[in-house]
Write a protein that holds these residues in place. Structure first.
Motif, PDB file in Angstrom:
ATOM      1  N   GLY A   1       0.819  -1.249   0.089  1.00  0.00           N
ATOM      2  CA  GLY A   1       0.029  -0.017   0.041  1.00  0.00           C
ATOM      3  C   GLY A   1       0.861   1.102   0.167  1.00  0.00           C
ATOM      4  O   GLY A   1       0.473   2.276  -0.807  1.00  0.00           O
TER       5      GLY A   1
ATOM      6  N   LEU B   1      -4.235   3.104  -5.824  1.00  0.00           N
ATOM      7  CA  LEU B   1      -4.492   2.306  -4.710  1.00  0.00           C
ATOM      8  C   LEU B   1      -5.960   1.614  -4.713  1.00  0.00           C
ATOM      9  O   LEU B   1      -6.780   2.467  -4.234  1.00  0.00           O
ATOM     10  CB  LEU B   1      -4.080   2.836  -3.439  1.00  0.00           C
TER      11      LEU B   1
ATOM     12  N   VAL C   1      -3.258  -3.774  -4.558  1.00  0.00           N
ATOM     13  CA  VAL C   1      -2.636  -3.565  -3.246  1.00  0.00           C
ATOM     14  C   VAL C   1      -2.427  -5.429  -3.125  1.00  0.00           C
ATOM     15  O   VAL C   1      -1.375  -6.140  -2.928  1.00  0.00           O
ATOM     16  CB  VAL C   1      -3.332  -3.487  -2.168  1.00  0.00           C
TER      17      VAL C   1
ATOM     18  N   GLN D   1       0.164  -6.579  -5.680  1.00  0.00           N
ATOM     19  CA  GLN D   1       1.334  -6.199  -5.308  1.00  0.00           C
ATOM     20  C   GLN D   1       1.992  -6.884  -4.258  1.00  0.00           C
ATOM     21  O   GLN D   1       3.249  -7.280  -3.998  1.00  0.00           O
ATOM     22  CB  GLN D   1       1.267  -4.560  -5.123  1.00  0.00           C
TER      23      GLN D   1
ATOM     24  N   ARG E   1     -11.134  -0.295   2.170  1.00  0.00           N
ATOM     25  CA  ARG E   1     -10.115   0.384   1.522  1.00  0.00           C
ATOM     26  C   ARG E   1      -9.601   1.625   2.397  1.00  0.00           C
ATOM     27  O   ARG E   1      -8.586   2.020   2.583  1.00  0.00           O
ATOM     28  CB  ARG E   1     -10.389   0.875   0.158  1.00  0.00           C
TER      29      ARG E   1
END
Length: 197
Positions: free
Chosen positions: A30, A42, A47, A50, A65
């Motif tokens: 994040g 984002l 996220v 990633q 979120r």
């Protein structure tokens, strides 16, 4: 992700530690996305990609979120505060902050720029600001020598505002100063009685 990859990733990690490690991986992801050079990109899916985790693990640690964005921002603020608190001189504080926020511009953008584009961080930024002001007010010799607490608070607030503007401009490439010039200027400003009302 195959089941073999999942087993390999978590093998040797005690069950009770896995959630904390997954939460840390998500926050690291994040921070990278929130502080990306092109601006925050984002989403929950981004996220998870990633961090190489599924959404199930995202919701294991965060309700939504917004809670996640605040947690990523808080992580950067906590690191910044720890860096400043561990410094024993104004120069050490500035050098440590530059190393944390300019040498790793992702973190600098999260701290200084993300609150401008992430509405959920407006309140978080406002909540962290008194902590940084208090730290300056308690530790900076030019401020602690002032006897009036109201004047102390105003001095710390004005210095923090000036430093925030300087770091934002430097991080954004709008200052032509070298790294050494920038550090020297910030240190001089912190230690100069001219900066104190």
């Amino acid at each position: 992700m195959t089941s073999g990859q999942r087993r390999g990733r978590w093998s040797g990690v005690p069950l009770e530690d896995r959630q904390a490690r997954r939460r840390g991986d998500l926050i690291d992801a994040g921070v990278q996305l929130l502080g990306s050079a092109g601006g925050p990109a984002l989403t929950v899916r981004a996220v998870c990609r990633q961090a190489n985790l599924t959404e199930r693990y995202f919701y294991e640690s965060f309700t939504d979120r917004d809670e996640f964005v605040r947690a990523a921002y808080d992580d950067v603020c906590q690191r910044a505060m720890a860096t400043l608190m561990s410094a024993t001189t104004a120069r050490e504080a500035v050098e440590g902050f530059v190393a944390l926020m300019v040498d790793d511009p992702v973190r600098g953008r999260v701290l200084l720029l993300a609150p401008e584009v992430e509405p959920v961080l407006t309140r978080s930024g406002a909540e962290w600001m008194p902590n940084f002001i208090d730290l300056l007010q308690r530790t900076l010799p030019t401020i602690t020598e002032i006897t009036d607490p109201v004047t102390q608070h105003m001095a710390a607030t004005s210095l923090l505002g000036a430093l925030t503007a300087l770091f934002t401009a430097y991080l954004g490439g709008r200052l032509a100063a070298t790294r050494d010039q920038f550090i020297d200027y910030c240190v001089d400003m912190l230690l100069s009685r001219a900066a104190i009302p």
